[in-house]
Enzyme design. Structure first.
Site, PDB file in Angstrom:
ATOM      1  N   LYS A 132       0.882  -1.195  -0.033  1.00  0.00           N
ATOM      2  CA  LYS A 132       0.039  -0.123  -0.068  1.00  0.00           C
ATOM      3  C   LYS A 132       0.901   1.182  -0.103  1.00  0.00           C
ATOM      4  O   LYS A 132       2.058   1.114   0.516  1.00  0.00           O
ATOM      5  CB  LYS A 132      -0.808   0.005   1.223  1.00  0.00           C
ATOM      6  CG  LYS A 132      -2.100   1.033   1.099  1.00  0.00           C
ATOM      7  CD  LYS A 132      -3.125   0.107   0.544  1.00  0.00           C
ATOM      8  CE  LYS A 132      -4.395   1.096   0.215  1.00  0.00           C
ATOM      9  NZ  LYS A 132      -5.631  -0.088  -0.286  1.00  0.00           N
ATOM     10  N   GLY A 171      -5.639   2.370  -7.250  1.00  0.00           N
ATOM     11  CA  GLY A 171      -6.371   3.369  -6.816  1.00  0.00           C
ATOM     12  C   GLY A 171      -6.776   2.947  -5.252  1.00  0.00           C
ATOM     13  O   GLY A 171      -6.874   1.994  -5.045  1.00  0.00           O
ATOM     14  N   ASP A 172      -7.067   4.042  -4.688  1.00  0.00           N
ATOM     15  CA  ASP A 172      -7.725   3.942  -3.263  1.00  0.00           C
ATOM     16  C   ASP A 172      -8.343   5.377  -3.055  1.00  0.00           C
ATOM     17  O   ASP A 172      -8.738   5.860  -4.010  1.00  0.00           O
ATOM     18  CB  ASP A 172      -6.811   3.448  -2.029  1.00  0.00           C
ATOM     19  CG  ASP A 172      -7.355   3.273  -1.054  1.00  0.00           C
ATOM     20  OD1 ASP A 172      -7.872   2.009  -0.775  1.00  0.00           O
ATOM     21  OD2 ASP A 172      -7.556   3.847  -0.033  1.00  0.00           O
TER      22      ASP A 172
END
Ligand code: NDP
Ligand code: 2IT
Length: 450
Positions: A132, A171-172
């Site tokens: 992440k 994406g996030d």
């Protein structure tokens, strides 16, 4: 390590040590603590994992990168943000996981997300490790050009650390198709190669059909599996979906397709209530096209109400879908949902329910789908995007959606089966943690102490 009935067990000293080593990171503590408690029966059954310090190794990122992201705003003023990438675990494949751009980003948030991603990606059955990243950049109120300059600066450092067989971001929160496009362009320029380095790409240049919808759709496929265990379905159900970004929009769309209705959605300013059922087209126009606030919805749709700073979980519903952010649904809200007769909760966001809220759901027999299982559809279709890219193929929407449905049903089954074997049957928190962990742990065991 200590002995019970001749079996080597983990003492809570292991957890304590990890928490002390990562002081000041409450979200990471929360995620690690939950997984640790779920895994206790696994460690009793598998002393080899205790001996090889499996949990201590998994809780330590393989690599962490922190970097300066300087850029110039539209007024010619220099801005400096902080960028990160946590490459947590590569036992099952290249690091894989999103990038979050939000002012709240710091290492504790990205570490909780990266840690969760290891187990989530394992549950998909695809060959992906966990990672992440992101930055404390706030895209809200920034012009397109400012976002582009930020993304280019961010990738000017990140490109050294990622690659199709190394680390594949996506994406996030705050990172969607626009940001992926700008980052991909910069990666291509710096490396002089058009490679499969990001997922969530545009459909004309390597993206996969269904990736945009995948997290929200996958969430509802998972919720349907949960409801089936009680001979229920989404048909005729009233749902509440917090947030109004990528996950919430496509979750709402799928609820409607399954014959239910979403009556409330939100953003960080407040929530809108629309008794007739939220009109997803209007939300898409406000959020995806205009990048506006959800309060606009009540101005455009007759009969809809806007509740500034209100608590969306006070709205009566059969199914609650927390789709915004971590710890957005606390014990008090959980009690309110139970009082209002809520049947099921599916976490579209990562860790949106506090541990106290989860306890309330379990105690009151509310079906509960934890994020690392219920929202795995997004990363699963990212995996399918990688597969299509490496074969120079594009699958149809129907084909990809079918694969997504199959993956979500498998995740539900694997989590259910693991809960039955090691914990309380139907406790999908334990089940998902255990099923996700076992595959990673077996791979790490086979690959030696590296
Ligand atoms: P978006 O940026 O598209 O939307 C996020 C939504 O949540 C917005 O409505 C935003 O409101 C709201 N929100 C974000 N932060 C906060 C906050 N601190 N307080 C209140 N509201 C907030 O993100 P996504 O929809 O992609 O992500 C939502 C959640 O789903 C996250 O937890 C993410 O990690 C998770 N997720 C996303 C996946 C994906 O594929 N995109 C996959 C799996 C999980 P506002 O605009 O006002 O900030
Ligand atoms: O939390 C998540 O699973 C995501 N943000 C999606 C990650 C991905 O690589 O598609």
């Amino acid at each position: 390590m200590w002995l019970i009935f001749g079996v080597k067990c983990m003492s809570d000293k292991v957890l304590k040590g990890i928490l002390e080593k990562n002081a000041g990171e409450p979200e990471f503590h929360q995620a690690v603590t939950e997984v640790y408690h779920s895994l206790k029966p696994v460690f009793e059954a598998h002393p080899e994992f205790v001996e090889s310090k499996m949990f201590e190794r998994i809780a330590e990122p393989e690599r962490q990168i922190m970097f300066r992201v300087p850029w110039v705003d539209d007024n010619g003023v220099v801005q400096v943000n902080r960028g990160f990438r946590f490459e947590f675990n590569s036992a099952l494949g290249p690091y894989k996981g999103g990038l979050r751009f939000h002012p709240s980003v710091y290492q504790g948030i990205l570490k909780f997300l990266g840690f969760e991603q290891i187990f989530k990606n394992s549950l998909t059955g695809l060959m992906m490790g966990g990672g992440k990243g992101g930055a404390d950049f706030d895209p809200k109120g920034k012009s397109d050009n400012e976002v582009m300059r930020f993304c280019q600066s961010f990738m000017s450092e990140l490109y050294r650390h990622v690659g199709p067989d190394t680390d594949v971001p996506a994406g996030d929160i705050g990172v969607g198709g626009r940001e992926i496009g700008y980052m991909f362009g910069q990666y291509k320029k710096l490396t002089n190669s058009f490679v499969r380095v990001l997922t969530g790409k545009g459909l004309d240049w390597g993206g996969s059909l269904v990736r945009t919808e995948a997290t929200g759709y996958g969430l509802l496929y998972f919720v349907e599996e949960m409801l089936k265990t009680k001979n229920e379905s989404m048909k005729g159900k009233v749902a509440v979906s917090s947030g109004s970004g990528n996950v919430s929009i496509y979750a709402s769309q799928k609820v409607e397709q399954l014959g239910g209705k979403v009556v409330a959605v939100s953003d960080s300013g407040g929530y809108v209530y629309d008794e007739k059922g939220i009109d997803v087209k209007v939300v898409k126009q406000i959020k995806e096209v205009e990048r506006g606030r959800i309060s606009e919805y009540a101005k455009r749709v007759k009969g809809a109400e806007y509740h500034e700073k209100g608590n969306i979980w006070e709205v009566e519903c059969d199914v609650a879908l927390p789709n915004a952010t971590q710890n957005e649904l606390d014990e008090k809200s959980a009690l309110k949902l139970v009082k209002n007769g809520c049947l099921a909760v599916g976490e579209g966001a990562n860790m949106p329910c506090t541990p106290e809220a989860v306890k309330v759901f379990h105690k009151n027999d509310v079906l509960f789908g934890p994020g690392k299982a219920a929202n795995a559809g997004g990363v699963a279709v990212s995996g399918l995007e990688m597969a299509q890219n490496s074969q120079f193929q594009s699958w149809t929407f129907e084909e990809t959606d079918k694969k997504l449905q199959g993956i979500m049903a498998n995740i539900h089954k694997a989590s259910w089966d693991a809960s039955k074997e090691y914990s309380k049957e139907g406790n999908l928190v334990d089940g998902a943690n255990i099923a996700g962990f076992l595959k990673v742990a077996r791979a790490m065991q086979a690959q030696g102490i590296v």
